[in-house]
Design a protein around this motif. Structure first.
Motif, mmCIF file in Angstrom:
data_model
loop_
_atom_site.group_PDB
_atom_site.id
_atom_site.type_symbol
_atom_site.label_atom_id
_atom_site.label_comp_id
_atom_site.label_asym_id
_atom_site.label_seq_id
_atom_site.Cartn_x
_atom_site.Cartn_y
_atom_site.Cartn_z
ATOM 1 N N VAL A 1 0.850 -1.172 0.000
ATOM 2 C CA VAL A 1 0.000 0.000 0.000
ATOM 3 C C VAL A 1 0.896 1.235 0.000
ATOM 4 C CG1 VAL A 1 -0.196 -0.003 2.538
ATOM 5 C CG2 VAL A 1 -1.923 1.163 1.154
ATOM 6 N N GLN A 2 0.493 2.245 -0.759
ATOM 7 C CA GLN A 2 1.232 3.503 -0.803
ATOM 8 C C GLN A 2 0.526 4.529 0.074
ATOM 9 O OE1 GLN A 2 0.324 2.004 -4.043
ATOM 10 N NE2 GLN A 2 2.166 0.810 -3.607
ATOM 11 N N LEU A 3 1.314 5.288 0.827
ATOM 12 C CA LEU A 3 0.766 6.261 1.773
ATOM 13 C C LEU A 3 1.296 7.645 1.457
ATOM 14 C CD1 LEU A 3 1.256 4.195 5.060
ATOM 15 C CD2 LEU A 3 -0.800 4.351 3.650
ATOM 16 N N GLN A 4 0.416 8.632 1.501
ATOM 17 C CA GLN A 4 0.784 10.014 1.215
ATOM 18 C C GLN A 4 0.245 10.892 2.335
ATOM 19 O OE1 GLN A 4 2.530 11.178 -1.585
ATOM 20 N NE2 GLN A 4 2.533 13.191 -0.631
ATOM 21 N N ALA A 5 1.150 11.416 3.155
ATOM 22 C CA ALA A 5 0.767 12.281 4.270
ATOM 23 C C ALA A 5 0.761 13.736 3.831
ATOM 24 C CB ALA A 5 1.718 12.082 5.438
ATOM 25 N N SER A 6 -0.149 14.505 4.416
ATOM 26 C CA SER A 6 -0.241 15.932 4.123
ATOM 27 C C SER A 6 -0.857 16.658 5.306
ATOM 28 C CB SER A 6 -1.069 16.163 2.864
ATOM 29 O OG SER A 6 -2.398 15.695 3.054
ATOM 30 N N GLY A 7 -0.821 17.985 5.258
ATOM 31 C CA GLY A 7 -1.493 18.786 6.260
ATOM 32 C C GLY A 7 -0.592 19.454 7.271
ATOM 33 N N GLY A 8 0.702 19.188 7.211
ATOM 34 C CA GLY A 8 1.615 19.836 8.134
ATOM 35 C C GLY A 8 1.766 21.317 7.841
ATOM 36 N N GLY A 9 2.446 21.998 8.745
ATOM 37 C CA GLY A 9 2.664 23.420 8.555
ATOM 38 C C GLY A 9 3.204 24.065 9.806
ATOM 39 N N LEU A 10 3.192 25.386 9.804
ATOM 40 C CA LEU A 10 3.651 26.190 10.932
ATOM 41 C C LEU A 10 2.437 26.742 11.664
ATOM 42 C CD1 LEU A 10 5.866 27.733 12.514
ATOM 43 C CD2 LEU A 10 5.708 29.514 10.750
ATOM 44 N N VAL A 11 2.408 26.551 12.980
ATOM 45 C CA VAL A 11 1.284 27.009 13.773
ATOM 46 C C VAL A 11 1.804 27.522 15.115
ATOM 47 C CG1 VAL A 11 0.862 24.715 14.746
ATOM 48 C CG2 VAL A 11 -1.023 26.365 14.610
ATOM 49 N N GLN A 12 1.107 28.456 15.696
ATOM 50 C CA GLN A 12 1.489 28.955 17.018
ATOM 51 C C GLN A 12 1.045 27.982 18.102
ATOM 52 O OE1 GLN A 12 -0.132 32.942 17.339
ATOM 53 N NE2 GLN A 12 1.802 33.818 16.635
ATOM 54 N N ALA A 13 1.735 28.033 19.217
ATOM 55 C CA ALA A 13 1.353 27.216 20.362
ATOM 56 C C ALA A 13 -0.113 27.472 20.721
ATOM 57 C CB ALA A 13 2.253 27.507 21.548
ATOM 58 N N GLY A 14 -0.825 26.399 21.012
ATOM 59 C CA GLY A 14 -2.242 26.490 21.301
ATOM 60 C C GLY A 14 -3.128 26.309 20.086
ATOM 61 N N GLY A 15 -2.528 26.322 18.917
ATOM 62 C CA GLY A 15 -3.288 26.172 17.682
ATOM 63 C C GLY A 15 -3.571 24.725 17.335
ATOM 64 N N SER A 16 -4.163 24.538 16.144
ATOM 65 C CA SER A 16 -4.578 23.207 15.704
ATOM 66 C C SER A 16 -4.134 22.958 14.271
ATOM 67 C CB SER A 16 -6.100 23.068 15.767
ATOM 68 O OG SER A 16 -6.577 23.207 17.089
ATOM 69 N N LEU A 17 -3.947 21.689 13.977
ATOM 70 C CA LEU A 17 -3.701 21.226 12.610
ATOM 71 C C LEU A 17 -4.388 19.878 12.445
ATOM 72 C CD1 LEU A 17 0.121 21.869 11.954
ATOM 73 C CD2 LEU A 17 -1.782 22.984 10.778
ATOM 74 N N ARG A 18 -4.746 19.553 11.218
ATOM 75 C CA ARG A 18 -5.254 18.223 10.920
ATOM 76 C C ARG A 18 -4.391 17.605 9.825
ATOM 77 N NH1 ARG A 18 -11.015 15.817 8.697
ATOM 78 N NH2 ARG A 18 -10.296 16.702 6.720
ATOM 79 N N LEU A 19 -3.775 16.501 10.159
ATOM 80 C CA LEU A 19 -2.990 15.748 9.184
ATOM 81 C C LEU A 19 -3.869 14.712 8.506
ATOM 82 C CD1 LEU A 19 0.290 15.092 11.219
ATOM 83 C CD2 LEU A 19 -0.376 17.116 9.904
ATOM 84 N N SER A 20 -3.574 14.462 7.251
ATOM 85 C CA SER A 20 -4.267 13.431 6.490
ATOM 86 C C SER A 20 -3.246 12.470 5.908
ATOM 87 C CB SER A 20 -5.080 14.050 5.346
ATOM 88 O OG SER A 20 -6.050 14.945 5.817
ATOM 89 N N CYS A 21 -3.665 11.240 5.730
ATOM 90 C CA CYS A 21 -2.810 10.235 5.104
ATOM 91 C C CYS A 21 -3.695 9.441 4.145
ATOM 92 C CB CYS A 21 -2.175 9.336 6.144
ATOM 93 S SG CYS A 21 -1.186 7.975 5.462
ATOM 94 N N ALA A 22 -3.459 9.613 2.873
ATOM 95 C CA ALA A 22 -4.246 8.929 1.853
ATOM 96 C C ALA A 22 -3.530 7.652 1.429
ATOM 97 C CB ALA A 22 -4.453 9.840 0.655
ATOM 98 N N ALA A 23 -4.277 6.566 1.365
ATOM 99 C CA ALA A 23 -3.712 5.263 1.013
ATOM 100 C C ALA A 23 -4.211 4.816 -0.351
ATOM 101 C CB ALA A 23 -4.086 4.233 2.060
ATOM 102 N N SER A 24 -3.368 4.078 -1.037
ATOM 103 C CA SER A 24 -3.756 3.523 -2.326
ATOM 104 C C SER A 24 -3.027 2.213 -2.545
ATOM 105 C CB SER A 24 -3.419 4.496 -3.461
ATOM 106 O OG SER A 24 -2.037 4.738 -3.519
ATOM 107 N N GLY A 25 -3.573 1.389 -3.403
ATOM 108 C CA GLY A 25 -2.898 0.181 -3.831
ATOM 109 C C GLY A 25 -3.400 -1.109 -3.230
ATOM 110 N N ARG A 26 -3.925 -1.077 -2.032
ATOM 111 C CA ARG A 26 -4.447 -2.289 -1.398
ATOM 112 C C ARG A 26 -5.756 -1.942 -0.685
ATOM 113 N NH1 ARG A 26 -0.320 -6.263 -0.454
ATOM 114 N NH2 ARG A 26 1.064 -6.135 -2.261
ATOM 115 N N THR A 27 -6.404 -2.934 -0.143
ATOM 116 C CA THR A 27 -7.648 -2.694 0.583
ATOM 117 C C THR A 27 -7.343 -2.014 1.904
ATOM 118 O OG1 THR A 27 -8.627 -4.652 -0.429
ATOM 119 C CG2 THR A 27 -9.731 -3.739 1.511
ATOM 120 N N PHE A 28 -7.669 -0.741 1.973
ATOM 121 C CA PHE A 28 -7.302 0.089 3.119
ATOM 122 C C PHE A 28 -7.845 -0.472 4.423
ATOM 123 C CE2 PHE A 28 -5.982 3.791 5.262
ATOM 124 C CZ PHE A 28 -7.030 4.305 6.006
#
Length: 122
Positions: A1-28
């Motif tokens: 299975v191939q995995l592609q992570a995204s959603g990182g970045g620069l944020v101030q303390a106390g802030g929020s981020l949401r990371l995503s990881c999209a999978a392909s190639g096999r039954t997730f």
């Protein structure tokens, strides 16, 4: 299975981020999914993991109550919602997949994404 992570970045303390990881190639839905992170000069550490069905999730003590892992098997994607971020959360975050039971040990994961940088400023 191939995995592609995204959603990182620069944020101030106390802030929020949401990371995503999209999978392909096999039954997730056959795979346990995990998130790990690695800060400069440190070993890769477990952050969170989720069972194939999404019914069970596990967290490192350092992120419990602040981070939430979830998955959408119809979209072949796993997420990591990160709230109340701290400078100590700064790292490259990796998603990973394995068959079998949920574990916290990185070497037991078979497939890895390329990583996404999360930087939390104070």
């Amino acid at each position: 299975v191939q995995l592609q992570a995204s959603g990182g970045g620069l944020v101030q303390a106390g802030g929020s981020l949401r990371l995503s990881c999209a999978a392909s190639g096999r039954t997730f839905s056959n795979y346990v999914m995990g998130w790990f992170r690695q800060a400069p000069g440190k070993e890769r550490e477990f952050v969170a993991a989720i069972s194939w069905s999404g019914g069970s999730s596990y967290y490192a003590d350092s992120v419990k109550g602040r981070f939430t892992i979830s998955r959408d098997n119809a979209e072949n994607t796993v997420y990591l919602q990160m709230n109340s971020l701290k400078p100590g959360d700064t790292a490259v975050y990796y998603c990973a997949a394995r068959t079998g039971p949920v574990v916290r040990n990185a070497p037991l994961y078979d497939y890895w994404g390329q990583g996404t940088q999360v930087t939390v400023s104070s």
